[in-house]
Write a protein that holds these residues in place. Structure first.
Motif, PDB file in Angstrom:
ATOM      1  N   LEU A   1       0.851  -1.195   0.000  1.00 43.33           N
ATOM      2  CA  LEU A   1       0.000   0.000   0.000  1.00 43.33           C
ATOM      3  C   LEU A   1       0.886   1.245   0.000  1.00 43.33           C
ATOM      4  N   LYS A   2       0.665   2.148  -0.970  1.00 41.37           N
ATOM      5  CA  LYS A   2       1.536   3.317  -1.099  1.00 41.37           C
ATOM      6  C   LYS A   2       0.778   4.493  -1.673  1.00 41.37           C
ATOM      7  N   PRO A   3       1.076   5.711  -1.226  1.00 45.13           N
ATOM      8  CA  PRO A   3       0.511   6.880  -1.907  1.00 45.13           C
ATOM      9  C   PRO A   3       0.930   6.859  -3.385  1.00 45.13           C
ATOM     10  N   MET A   4       0.061   7.367  -4.242  1.00 45.28           N
ATOM     11  CA  MET A   4       0.329   7.275  -5.679  1.00 45.28           C
ATOM     12  C   MET A   4       1.687   7.857  -6.059  1.00 45.28           C
ATOM     13  N   LEU A   5       2.083   8.943  -5.417  1.00 43.75           N
ATOM     14  CA  LEU A   5       3.337   9.577  -5.824  1.00 43.75           C
ATOM     15  C   LEU A   5       4.563   8.727  -5.484  1.00 43.75           C
ATOM     16  N   GLU A   6       4.355   7.684  -4.682  1.00 37.56           N
ATOM     17  CA  GLU A   6       5.483   6.791  -4.338  1.00 37.56           C
ATOM     18  C   GLU A   6       5.464   5.483  -5.128  1.00 37.56           C
ATOM     19  N   ILE A   7       4.411   5.259  -5.900  1.00 34.98           N
ATOM     20  CA  ILE A   7       4.354   4.026  -6.719  1.00 34.98           C
ATOM     21  C   ILE A   7       5.311   4.202  -7.898  1.00 34.98           C
ATOM     22  N   THR A   8       6.213   3.231  -8.069  1.00 36.71           N
ATOM     23  CA  THR A   8       7.183   3.357  -9.163  1.00 36.71           C
ATOM     24  C   THR A   8       6.548   2.898 -10.478  1.00 36.71           C
ATOM     25  N   GLU A   9       7.174   3.271 -11.565  1.00 34.67           N
ATOM     26  CA  GLU A   9       6.703   2.833 -12.884  1.00 34.67           C
ATOM     27  C   GLU A   9       6.757   1.311 -12.989  1.00 34.67           C
ATOM     28  N   GLU A  10       7.783   0.711 -12.381  1.00 37.59           N
ATOM     29  CA  GLU A  10       7.924  -0.757 -12.435  1.00 37.59           C
ATOM     30  C   GLU A  10       6.761  -1.419 -11.688  1.00 37.59           C
ATOM     31  N   GLU A  11       6.408  -0.861 -10.530  1.00 41.21           N
ATOM     32  CA  GLU A  11       5.285  -1.426  -9.758  1.00 41.21           C
ATOM     33  C   GLU A  11       3.978  -1.261 -10.537  1.00 41.21           C
ATOM     34  N   PHE A  12       3.800  -0.113 -11.140  1.00 42.15           N
ATOM     35  CA  PHE A  12       2.595   0.135 -11.933  1.00 42.15           C
ATOM     36  C   PHE A  12       2.510  -0.892 -13.072  1.00 42.15           C
ATOM     37  N   ASP A  13       3.633  -1.056 -13.798  1.00 44.10           N
ATOM     38  CA  ASP A  13       3.639  -1.980 -14.941  1.00 44.10           C
ATOM     39  C   ASP A  13       3.367  -3.417 -14.505  1.00 44.10           C
ATOM     40  N   GLN A  14       3.921  -3.819 -13.368  1.00 44.18           N
ATOM     41  CA  GLN A  14       3.766  -5.204 -12.916  1.00 44.18           C
ATOM     42  C   GLN A  14       2.291  -5.513 -12.603  1.00 44.18           C
TER      43      GLN A  14
END
Ligand SMILES: NC(=O)c1ccc[n+]([C@@H]2O[C@H](COP(=O)([O-])OP(=O)(O)OC[C@H]3O[C@@H](n4cnc5c(N)ncnc54)[C@H](O)[C@@H]3O)[C@@H](O)[C@H]2O)c1
Length: 252
Positions: free
Chosen positions: A97-110
């Motif tokens: 669980l993370k605020p959106m501004l801390e989600i990395t592009e890699e996490e988003f893609d996965q």
């Protein structure tokens, strides 16, 4: 009621939690089950067989075409063509669980890769088999979060919005093959994965129960009747729909 007698149902992500409960429910309704997961769903197979049902276990990653094709081939060899596909596999309880501004592009893609592209790939692998069966029913496991948004989960919510819209496109394309496609928008559920991550229960349990008309925790078995209905001929004229199963949290 054994209204799925003679049908073959593949459930992805069937090792535990919601996928396991759905596989058991479909088996109780008479379907022969192809339980598929990234790790072998041994416990699910044993539970179905203990109840006198028929099940085949497959190790398949929904983002890997070769393992998906191998599962379909094994299913056809054992039971014949697939009539029902439950696209349940997904990343949820293991997401940090993370605020959106801390989600990395890699996490988003996965998250998008497994939850959206994996569902797309599993469907592509199974539809030729369903066509050989002269039709079928695909049920995509979405989430009620796509209606209202949820904090700390932006990539997951986006992925389930995509599951919903992809379901509608699939329903339009496959109707002429006699294949219906519906999406269940599921409420926050105390699945095994969630119970293994107490921080999720802490963040979402009270908040979601408060939003419901039926004020209790949702459990995987709350989805059983809806899945059997959408898989069976009782819903023969229902396609392209999203059904909220969430205790009345969302009313549109
Ligand atoms: N629990 C909830 O509150 C809730 C709410 C709405 C929707 N959902 C959805 O329901 C589904 C199941 O959720 P759950 O709570 O049982 O989760 P879970 O984490 O307990 O189970 C997910 C299953 O998917 C499998 N899986 C993960 N990646 C895979 C891959 N690449 N290929 C094949 N299998 C893979 C896992 O091994 C696991 O068995 C997910 O799609 C989730 O997004 C859950």
């Amino acid at each position: 009621m054994k209204n799925l007698e003679g049908k073959v149902a593949m459930v992805t992500g069937a090792k535990q939690g919601i996928g396991q409960a759905l596989a058991l429910s479909l088996a109780k309704a008479g379907a022969r089950i192809v339980a598929s997961d990234i790790t072998h769903p041994t416990e699910t197979i044993a539970a179905i067989q203990a109840e006198g049902g028929f099940a085949l276990g497959c190790e398949a990653d929904v983002t890997d075409n070769d393992s998906l094709q191998a599962s379909v081939a094994a299913a056809e060899a054992e039971f014949g063509p697939i009539n029902i596909l439950i696209n349940n596999a997904g990343l949820f309880s293991t997401i940090e669980l993370k605020p959106m501004l801390e989600i990395t592009e890699e996490e988003f893609d996965q998250v998008m890769r497994v939850n959206v592209r994996g569902l797309f790939q599993a469907t592509k692998a199974v539809v030729p088999s369903m066509r050989r069966a002269n039709g079928g029913s695909i049920i995509n496991i979405g989430s009620g979060t796509m209606h209202r948004g949820a904090p700390l989960f932006a990539h997951y919510v986006a992925s389930k919005g995509a599951v919903f819209s992809l379901s509608r496109s699939m329903a339009r394309e496959f109707a002429e093959s006699g294949i219906r496609v519906n999406c269940i928008t599921v409420g926050f559920t105390a699945s095994k994965g969630v119970l293994d991550h107490p921080e999720m229960m802490e963040k979402f349990s009270d908040y979601t129960i408060a939003a419901r008309m039926i004020k209790r925790e949702m459990v995987p078995e709350d989805l059983s009747g809806t899945v059997v209905y959408l898989a069976s001929d009782a819903s023969a004229f229902v396609t392209g729909q999203a059904l909220n199963v969430d205790g009345g949290a969302v009313t549109y």
